[in-house]
Scaffold this active site. Structure first.
Site, PDB file in Angstrom:
ATOM      1  N   GLY A 153     -11.935  -5.645   5.425  1.00  0.00           N
ATOM      2  CA  GLY A 153     -13.618  -5.161   6.048  1.00  0.00           C
ATOM      3  C   GLY A 153     -14.485  -5.318   5.224  1.00  0.00           C
ATOM      4  O   GLY A 153     -14.167  -4.442   4.313  1.00  0.00           O
ATOM      5  N   LYS A 183       0.219  -1.297   0.020  1.00  0.00           N
ATOM      6  CA  LYS A 183      -0.208  -0.107  -0.280  1.00  0.00           C
ATOM      7  C   LYS A 183       0.588   1.335   0.183  1.00  0.00           C
ATOM      8  O   LYS A 183       0.462   2.235  -0.811  1.00  0.00           O
ATOM      9  CB  LYS A 183      -0.538  -0.233   1.550  1.00  0.00           C
ATOM     10  CG  LYS A 183      -1.883  -0.823   0.655  1.00  0.00           C
ATOM     11  CD  LYS A 183      -2.518  -0.976   2.690  1.00  0.00           C
ATOM     12  CE  LYS A 183      -3.563  -2.465   2.522  1.00  0.00           C
ATOM     13  NZ  LYS A 183      -4.080  -3.157   3.698  1.00  0.00           N
TER      14      LYS A 183
HETATM   15  N1  HSE Z   1      -4.808  -7.512   5.510  1.00  0.00           N
HETATM   16  C1  HSE Z   1      -5.508  -5.937   5.291  1.00  0.00           C
HETATM   17  C2  HSE Z   1      -5.365  -5.700   6.755  1.00  0.00           C
HETATM   18  C3  HSE Z   1      -7.319  -5.673   4.412  1.00  0.00           C
HETATM   19  O1  HSE Z   1      -5.533  -6.623   7.565  1.00  0.00           O
HETATM   20  O2  HSE Z   1      -5.550  -4.154   6.376  1.00  0.00           O
HETATM   21  C4  HSE Z   1      -7.163  -4.918   3.378  1.00  0.00           C
HETATM   22  O3  HSE Z   1      -5.885  -4.513   3.114  1.00  0.00           O
END
Ligand code: HSE
Length: 448
Positions: A305, A208
């Site tokens: 979610g 990210k």
């Molecule tokens: N596994 C990721 C989190 C899901 O816990 O943020 C959302 O990208």
């Protein structure tokens, strides 16, 4: 409701797990509201899942167990990819784009590692690949950076961008709960990645951050240059000592642009309890962005979610429906570049982690002997590292003969700190490894 004579925009969904299922439900639940906003209908015309999904087979919509059937379906205008992973997702996107379909994806790993190639293909084919849901779940941070903050030179951003990791750190801080136990709960709630080491070892956050850094600074996606450190080495003691010093430990993704280059790093970080980010708890995410005109802005919301992530997926579908289908059935390109900049800066260097400047928290398990503290501070002095605060705890048991010494330092270049830690670990009085956590002041105007 179909407010004019335009035909519906037709959606095909590949993958009906947490995010794909949530997307289908949201398109159906908010169908009227969405149509009222768009002035035309969105219609799900093809569903696909590689695993049997009885609940969706009853929906009266063509269902395929071959996800490629969706991208080859001439009816489909927009393909939603929510299968995750690299293979066959990469091939699926390539084929969708080659077939002239717009794509909405929640696949951060795919975008972070293969986005440069996929965006180029999309450009050549005059279609859009939208990925708002790939970063920070329901928070429209991509839109904020790409559009709302477009007038700014972004100086830095810092975010809590993994909900599972934040869920775990919050439980360690507030309830002293065991790591494995909290992780299980996050998995049951559908927050964690298929491979939860992606969450706890920082890989998901690094995907990210790579994306955020590219659209903040207009640089190609460079996942391999993002420094990645997880939270698995953080102990309840570290969380407790940080609190005693007025700090909270958060797992942050930080991207900063300076004259020397760009920093991209994901690691546990001490931040002052006074910062708003320090109060972002549980599965919630937040991204703090510093622009040269607007100053600091903060974006907060659910980072994982089904419902929250579906909110971003459907917003992307609506953007494409609005911008790329001006005439019924006719595709036009929105002109909005995938990575926010029409010209990417390919020459901006990415700084290696040992070139960054930051302050540090050190936890040293030292022998409980006269003169130990002087030796430790002497080493730091030799490396010209200034000490901001020190806590020497009572030994938990005199039987071990060890005493924890916790030190907060001033800002120092990381390679200098590495040398100092090596020298400290070479002391006879320091038998084990030293725990080191970076400390960030986040020089924004925001604070509680
Ligand atoms: N596994 C990721 C989190 C899901 O816990 O943020 C959302 O990208």
């Amino acid at each position: 409701m179909n407010s004019d004579k335009q035909r519906p925009i037709r959606i095909g969904i590949c993958g009906l797990g947490t995010v794909g299922g949530g997307t289908y439900r949201l398109l159906s639940e908010n169908r009227e509201e969405i149509a009222r906003r768009l002035g035309r209908e969105l219609e799900v015309c093809h569903l696909a899942s590689r695993t049997p999904k009885v609940q969706f087979r009853d929906a009266g919509i063509p269902f395929s167990s071959d996800i490629f059937a969706v991208v080859d379906d001439p009816q489909v205008d927009i393909v939603v990819e929510t299968i995750g992973g690299f293979d066959p997702a990469r091939e699926l996107l390539r084929r969708a784009v080659a077939n002239g379909k717009h794509v909405v994806t929640a696949n951060k790993a795919l975008i972070a590692l293969h986005g440069n190639e996929l965006f180029e293909l999309a450009k050549q084919n005059g279609v859009t690949i939208a990925y708002e849901s790939a970063v920070a779940g329901g928070i429209p941070i991509i839109k904020a950076l790409r559009e709302g903050l477009a007038a700014n030179a972004i100086q830095w951003l810092a975010g809590i961008i993994n909900g599972t990791g934040n869920f775990i750190l919050t439980a360690m801080d507030q309830k002293q709960r065991a790591f494995a136990d909290v992780l299980k709960e996050a998995q049951a709630l559908g927050y964690a990645e298929a491979d939860p080491t992606f969450d706890v070892e920082g890989i998901d956050a690094a995907h990210k951050l790579t994306i955020l850094a590219s659209i903040a600074f207009g640089i190609p996606l460079q996942f391999d240059s993002t420094y990645t450190e997880g939270i698995s080495a953080i102990t309840i003691d570290d969380v407790k000592y940080a609190r005693e010093l007025g700090y909270v430990i958060k797992h942050l993704g930080i991207a900063r642009r300076s004259e020397r280059g760009v920093e991209m790093r994901v690691h546990p970080t001490l931040i002052s309890e006074k910062r708003l980010l320090a109060h972002v708890n549980g599965v919630m995410n937040a991204v703090l962005v510093k622009g040269n005109s607007v100053g600091a802005t903060l974006y907060y919301g659910a980072g994982a979610g089904a419902e929250a992530t579906a909110s971003s997926v459907v917003a992307d579908i609506m953007d494409i429906a609005r911008n790329s289908f001006h005439e019924a059935g006719e595709k036009t390109n929105t002109g909005l570049p995938s990575l926010a900049f029409n010209q990417l800066n390919v020459d901006l260097p990415i700084l290696p982690i040992d070139e960054i400047d930051t302050a540090y928290y050190l936890r040293i398990e030292a022998e409980d002997k006269v003169g130990v503290m002087a030796k430790i501070t002497g080493v730091l002095q030799n490396f010209e590292i200034n000490i901001e605060a020190v806590i020497q705890k009572e030994p938990e048991s005199h039987a071990t003969g060890k005493v924890p010494v916790v030190i907060l330092t001033d800002t120092v270049r990381e390679k200098q700190m590495n040398q100092a830690i090596q020298a400290l670990e070479a002391l006879q009085e320091v038998p084990g490894r030293i725990a080191r956590i970076r400390v960030e002041e986040l020089d924004s105007e925001e604070s509680q």
